[in-house]
Structures are given as structure tokens and as C-alpha cells.
Design a protein around this motif. Sequence first.
Motif, mmCIF file in Angstrom:
data_model
loop_
_atom_site.group_PDB
_atom_site.id
_atom_site.type_symbol
_atom_site.label_atom_id
_atom_site.label_comp_id
_atom_site.label_asym_id
_atom_site.label_seq_id
_atom_site.Cartn_x
_atom_site.Cartn_y
_atom_site.Cartn_z
ATOM 1 N N ASN A 59 0.877 -1.209 -0.176
ATOM 2 C CA ASN A 59 0.167 0.089 0.043
ATOM 3 C C ASN A 59 0.994 0.862 0.428
ATOM 4 O OD1 ASN A 59 -2.771 -0.845 0.176
ATOM 5 N ND2 ASN A 59 -2.446 -1.614 2.103
ATOM 6 N N ILE A 63 0.704 4.263 -2.111
ATOM 7 C CA ILE A 63 0.150 5.447 -1.812
ATOM 8 C C ILE A 63 1.354 6.346 -1.833
ATOM 9 C CG2 ILE A 63 -0.978 6.847 0.154
ATOM 10 C CD1 ILE A 63 -2.692 4.642 -2.609
ATOM 11 N N ARG A 202 -13.935 -0.782 2.317
ATOM 12 C CA ARG A 202 -13.585 -0.976 1.264
ATOM 13 C C ARG A 202 -15.140 -1.494 0.467
ATOM 14 N NH1 ARG A 202 -12.102 -5.528 -1.982
ATOM 15 N NH2 ARG A 202 -10.786 -6.375 0.066
ATOM 16 N N GLN A 210 -11.727 9.214 -4.967
ATOM 17 C CA GLN A 210 -10.415 8.996 -5.043
ATOM 18 C C GLN A 210 -9.872 9.171 -3.310
ATOM 19 O OE1 GLN A 210 -7.955 9.286 -7.456
ATOM 20 N NE2 GLN A 210 -9.833 9.116 -8.497
ATOM 21 N N HIS A 214 -5.194 7.967 -5.226
ATOM 22 C CA HIS A 214 -5.783 6.821 -6.538
ATOM 23 C C HIS A 214 -7.372 6.301 -5.962
ATOM 24 C CE1 HIS A 214 -2.233 5.324 -7.527
ATOM 25 N NE2 HIS A 214 -1.459 5.945 -6.166
ATOM 26 N N ARG A 215 -7.891 5.518 -6.470
ATOM 27 C CA ARG A 215 -9.527 5.153 -6.830
ATOM 28 C C ARG A 215 -9.959 4.212 -5.554
ATOM 29 N NH1 ARG A 215 -11.326 2.152 -11.522
ATOM 30 N NH2 ARG A 215 -10.037 0.187 -11.146
ATOM 31 N N ALA A 216 -10.680 4.955 -4.642
ATOM 32 C CA ALA A 216 -11.116 4.116 -3.073
ATOM 33 C C ALA A 216 -12.579 3.728 -3.468
ATOM 34 C CB ALA A 216 -9.969 3.878 -2.756
ATOM 35 N N GLU A 272 -7.941 11.440 4.200
ATOM 36 C CA GLU A 272 -5.874 11.482 3.987
ATOM 37 C C GLU A 272 -6.439 12.493 4.587
ATOM 38 O OE1 GLU A 272 -4.506 13.117 -0.436
ATOM 39 O OE2 GLU A 272 -5.989 11.445 -0.408
ATOM 40 N N ARG A 288 -7.355 -1.528 0.808
ATOM 41 C CA ARG A 288 -8.383 -0.237 0.616
ATOM 42 C C ARG A 288 -8.752 0.095 -1.006
ATOM 43 N NH1 ARG A 288 -11.925 2.492 0.051
ATOM 44 N NH2 ARG A 288 -12.244 3.944 0.738
ATOM 45 N N TRP A 289 -7.814 0.594 -1.735
ATOM 46 C CA TRP A 289 -7.660 0.198 -2.811
ATOM 47 C C TRP A 289 -8.024 -0.501 -3.600
ATOM 48 C CZ3 TRP A 289 -4.372 2.063 0.551
ATOM 49 C CH2 TRP A 289 -4.771 4.100 0.942
ATOM 50 N N GLN A 290 -7.760 -2.470 -3.531
ATOM 51 C CA GLN A 290 -8.217 -2.863 -4.512
ATOM 52 C C GLN A 290 -9.602 -2.615 -5.152
ATOM 53 O OE1 GLN A 290 -7.246 -6.144 -2.412
ATOM 54 N NE2 GLN A 290 -8.654 -7.689 -4.051
ATOM 55 N N ASP A 291 -9.717 -3.379 -6.283
ATOM 56 C CA ASP A 291 -10.922 -3.398 -6.570
ATOM 57 C C ASP A 291 -11.881 -4.038 -6.659
ATOM 58 O OD1 ASP A 291 -10.053 -1.322 -8.541
ATOM 59 O OD2 ASP A 291 -9.973 -2.260 -10.657
#
Length: 300
Positions: A59, A63, A202, A210, A214-216, A272, A288-291
Motif C-alpha cells: 500500500n 500511495i 472497501r 479518490q 487513487h481509486r477507493a 487523507e 483499501r485500493w483493491q478493485d
Amino acid sequence: MSTDTKPISRKHRLQFAAIRAALGLMRALPYRWRVPVAGWIVSRIVSPLAGWPGRIRDNLSLIRPDLDRAEVARIIRACPDNFGRTLAELFSPDEFVARVQDIELEGPGLAALEQARTEGRPSILVSGHFGNYDVVRAAVIARGFEVGGIYRPMNIPQFNEIYVDTISQVGEPLFSRGRRGMAQMMRFLKGGGTLAVLIDQRLPNGEPLQFFGHRAYTALSFAELALKYNATVVPCYGIRQDDGLSFRAVLEAPVPHSTPTEMTQALNDSLEARVRQHMSQWLWFHRRWQDIAPTQGDDT
């Protein structure tokens, strides 16, 4: 008492026995030692066994690729330490509440909560898995507010009973994730209550907003409820201090009503900013950022 009539598996019995033994050992220690010992155990034993160092490193590589190796190594140790301390605090409700109930509430958020209460309107306190997220809830309750909380039932039935009983000692009402709990929560909010929520999980029904650029996937539901019931939305944070036991409690200015997407993005931005100031106090081992595929659930 539990209403679960399903037979309890051997695996769950063994897990519960281990958890009960660990809680018993922790409670035998004075609070000032219990909290750091729990942090050490989670950081030095649980985290490596659970594979968290790899997740944290991945991560941070995504990030904050600018961090040097020493800082990454520090966060790999300190993030699980904060998580372990938080668990010890949550399972020590009497001592924890006694320590934080009189804490100064910094920022303009408290005045906004008081104004909403005077006007008979609900409020939503929004935080994340950062510092100790129950600090503000306990302190606001101590100032005469009725603050409801949402919890995710544990997979082990016996442990879930202990967990719910413990967190209820910080404050009630509590609402279980699920259709019945959410219906109770909406009635509470409609009646002018104050709700404490976390938005950094998630979730499969979230919007691809964002977080750290990154996409979250983030749920819009609490912003939608705020608009529906004219609720004041206050970002808030319990920030652990250098001694590992005390906190700052910050209630930021309310997020203006606009659209659910804009409001939720503002909440992500607020969290953030706090994480950037205190990198080791957020749950970096969360994916957190996993699709997410539409049928998948949350997985920490």
C-alpha cells in the motif's frame, strides 16, 4: 443472550478459547501496561503471522512511493502497534472512558453539534480507522449527547456477544450492519440522534472516489442520509499522542451539504489530510485500493 441457534463449529470454539485467554491475560495487567503490551503483541507477533507487513509495504509503495526504507519500516511496526493499543482500549471500556471523557474537544465541530441538537436535527460524526476512533464518541457522550454506533457482527458467535457487550459500555444505542440494524439506525437518526460512523472500508456498493490520489470504493450512504434528514456532518478524529496512551480529539468544521459524491469526497480528503500528518495511525494493512467485483464483500 445470543439468538443464534446454529451449532458452533470446532474451529470457532478453539478461536474463542484463544481470544478469551488473551483477553484474560491482558485484563490482568494494569491499564498503563495493558495498552502498550497489546500493541507490542499485535505488532511483533500477530502482524507477521497475518502477513500484514507485506500488505502495508504494498500500500505504501502505491500511495507514498517517496518514503524512504526507514520510514516504511517504522510504519510497518507502528501501524499494527496502534491497532493493538486500540483493541486493548476498546476492551477496557471503564478505564478508557475515564481517560477520555473530559478531553478537550478541539475545533468548530462541537458548536455545530450543539446547534443541531438545539434545532432538533440529527448529526453524523465521521471518522476512519485512524488513531482511536472511539475517543470522540466517548467524549461527546460525556457531554450529554446520545451517540449511536454501527458495528459489524463478528464471525465467532461467543466473541460477538463479548464484543457487543464491551463496546456498548462506551455508549448506546448500537446498530448491527444488516437490514434490521439499518432500519433502527434510520429511525434513530430521523429522531434527531447523533450517529458515529467510519467511512474508510472497501465496500461493494461504494463509488470509485479518490483517496490519496487513487481509486477507493467509498459508500455514499451516510451523505445521502445527511441530505435526507438534514443532518450536520462533522469529520472527527481521536489522534494518539507520543506517550501512546493519551489523545487529541478534533472535530472539524461540518461538511457543507451538496451532492452525496461531493460530500463523501470531502470526507475522504479530510481523512487523507489527517493520515498524512500521522502516517502510522491509519490501518495500512486494509486492502483499501483493491478493485471490487459487484458480488464481493469487504476483506481486511
